[in-house]
Design a protein around this motif. Structure first.
Motif, mmCIF file in Angstrom:
data_model
loop_
_atom_site.group_PDB
_atom_site.id
_atom_site.type_symbol
_atom_site.label_atom_id
_atom_site.label_comp_id
_atom_site.label_asym_id
_atom_site.label_seq_id
_atom_site.Cartn_x
_atom_site.Cartn_y
_atom_site.Cartn_z
ATOM 1 N N ILE A 22 35.042 -48.691 22.900
ATOM 2 C CA ILE A 22 36.381 -48.570 23.485
ATOM 3 C C ILE A 22 36.342 -48.921 24.968
ATOM 4 C CG2 ILE A 22 38.190 -46.918 24.123
ATOM 5 C CD1 ILE A 22 37.488 -45.466 21.426
ATOM 6 N N LEU A 23 35.367 -48.358 25.690
ATOM 7 C CA LEU A 23 35.271 -48.640 27.125
ATOM 8 C C LEU A 23 34.939 -50.101 27.391
ATOM 9 C CD1 LEU A 23 33.384 -45.498 28.438
ATOM 10 C CD2 LEU A 23 35.808 -46.000 28.600
ATOM 11 N N LEU A 109 39.557 -33.861 26.057
ATOM 12 C CA LEU A 109 40.011 -34.597 24.876
ATOM 13 C C LEU A 109 39.690 -33.758 23.653
ATOM 14 C CD1 LEU A 109 38.809 -38.292 25.326
ATOM 15 C CD2 LEU A 109 41.160 -37.514 25.002
ATOM 16 N N LYS A 110 40.684 -33.540 22.816
ATOM 17 C CA LYS A 110 40.451 -32.809 21.574
ATOM 18 C C LYS A 110 40.082 -33.811 20.489
ATOM 19 C CE LYS A 110 42.586 -29.527 18.420
ATOM 20 N NZ LYS A 110 41.670 -28.462 18.320
ATOM 21 N N ALA A 114 42.967 -40.125 20.039
ATOM 22 C CA ALA A 114 43.459 -41.499 19.942
ATOM 23 C C ALA A 114 42.897 -42.314 21.103
ATOM 24 C CB ALA A 114 44.981 -41.516 19.984
ATOM 25 N N ILE A 115 42.707 -43.587 20.886
ATOM 26 C CA ILE A 115 42.227 -44.488 21.938
ATOM 27 C C ILE A 115 43.146 -44.409 23.149
ATOM 28 C CG2 ILE A 115 41.857 -46.915 22.547
ATOM 29 C CD1 ILE A 115 40.934 -47.337 19.637
ATOM 30 N N GLU A 117 44.761 -41.895 24.258
ATOM 31 C CA GLU A 117 44.476 -40.673 25.025
ATOM 32 C C GLU A 117 43.281 -40.881 25.948
ATOM 33 O OE1 GLU A 117 45.428 -36.806 22.457
ATOM 34 O OE2 GLU A 117 44.224 -38.262 21.341
ATOM 35 N N LEU A 118 42.243 -41.524 25.436
ATOM 36 C CA LEU A 118 41.063 -41.798 26.251
ATOM 37 C C LEU A 118 41.419 -42.742 27.397
ATOM 38 C CD1 LEU A 118 38.063 -41.592 26.907
ATOM 39 C CD2 LEU A 118 37.636 -43.350 25.162
ATOM 40 N N LYS A 119 42.176 -43.783 27.099
ATOM 41 C CA LYS A 119 42.588 -44.733 28.145
ATOM 42 C C LYS A 119 43.349 -44.033 29.258
ATOM 43 C CE LYS A 119 43.068 -49.151 25.783
ATOM 44 N NZ LYS A 119 44.005 -50.212 25.418
ATOM 45 N N GLN A 120 44.286 -43.168 28.876
ATOM 46 C CA GLN A 120 45.101 -42.462 29.858
ATOM 47 C C GLN A 120 44.230 -41.599 30.770
ATOM 48 O OE1 GLN A 120 48.274 -40.056 28.264
ATOM 49 N NE2 GLN A 120 48.702 -39.120 30.233
ATOM 50 N N LEU A 121 43.283 -40.859 30.184
ATOM 51 C CA LEU A 121 42.422 -39.998 31.000
ATOM 52 C C LEU A 121 41.515 -40.818 31.910
ATOM 53 C CD1 LEU A 121 41.439 -37.083 28.609
ATOM 54 C CD2 LEU A 121 43.139 -37.111 30.438
ATOM 55 N N LEU A 122 41.038 -41.949 31.445
ATOM 56 C CA LEU A 122 40.187 -42.798 32.291
ATOM 57 C C LEU A 122 40.982 -43.348 33.479
ATOM 58 C CD1 LEU A 122 38.122 -44.581 29.553
ATOM 59 C CD2 LEU A 122 37.214 -43.108 31.345
ATOM 60 N N CYS A 123 42.234 -43.638 33.258
ATOM 61 C CA CYS A 123 43.065 -44.121 34.370
ATOM 62 C C CYS A 123 43.349 -43.001 35.370
ATOM 63 C CB CYS A 123 44.374 -44.688 33.831
ATOM 64 S SG CYS A 123 44.177 -46.244 32.952
ATOM 65 N N GLU A 124 43.430 -41.777 34.893
ATOM 66 C CA GLU A 124 43.708 -40.635 35.768
ATOM 67 C C GLU A 124 42.456 -40.173 36.509
ATOM 68 O OE1 GLU A 124 45.587 -37.497 33.559
ATOM 69 O OE2 GLU A 124 47.113 -38.844 32.781
ATOM 70 N N ALA A 125 41.304 -40.326 35.876
ATOM 71 C CA ALA A 125 40.057 -39.778 36.434
ATOM 72 C C ALA A 125 39.602 -40.532 37.675
ATOM 73 C CB ALA A 125 38.956 -39.813 35.389
#
Length: 125
Positions: A22-23, A109-110, A114-115, A117-125
């Motif tokens: 994904i990354l 992430l629970k 979903a992909i 969700e991961l994308k959103q958190l990576l953009c926020e982190a």
């Protein structure tokens, strides 16, 4: 632009592999991440000493050192490390995770996630 270094730590090889894929393909195939993976908390900690990741994406429940213990050990050397914790079972770790969020702005992430969700958190982190 420097690549963001991400350490993925999960004792489930399939999840670690999928997170890496994904990354690797997240932003229109622009490889903006340099990624290493580890199978458990102890291995992740040792790898972090040389790799010096910007972000740790880690499972919580693993044999030996769990994800929270590993990140706390990493913070002894890299106090500003960004963290995204993954788990299918939050109830056992609710208190330490709340502390992580309050003190270090950690993300969660629970599983399964979903992909997007991961994308959103990576953009926020």
């Amino acid at each position: 632009m420097d690549k963001m270094k991400v350490l993925i730590v999960d004792d489930d090889e399939i999840i670690a592999g999928l997170a890496k894929i994904i990354l690797d393909n997240m932003f229109d195939n622009e490889y903006i991440f340099k990624i290493k993976t580890a199978a458990n908390g102890e291995e992740g900690y040792k790898l972090s000493l040389d790799f010096k990741p910007d972000l740790v994406l880690t499972d919580i429940q693993m044999p030996g050192k769990n994800g929270i213990e590993m990140v706390r050990a990493i913070r002894q050397h890299s106090p500003e490390i960004k963290t995204i914790y993954m788990s299918g079972e939050w109830s056992k770790f609710q208190t330490p995770l709340q502390e992580e969020h309050t003190m270090h702005q950690a993300y969660f992430l629970k599983k399964p996630f979903a992909i997007s969700e991961l994308k959103q958190l990576l953009c926020e982190a």
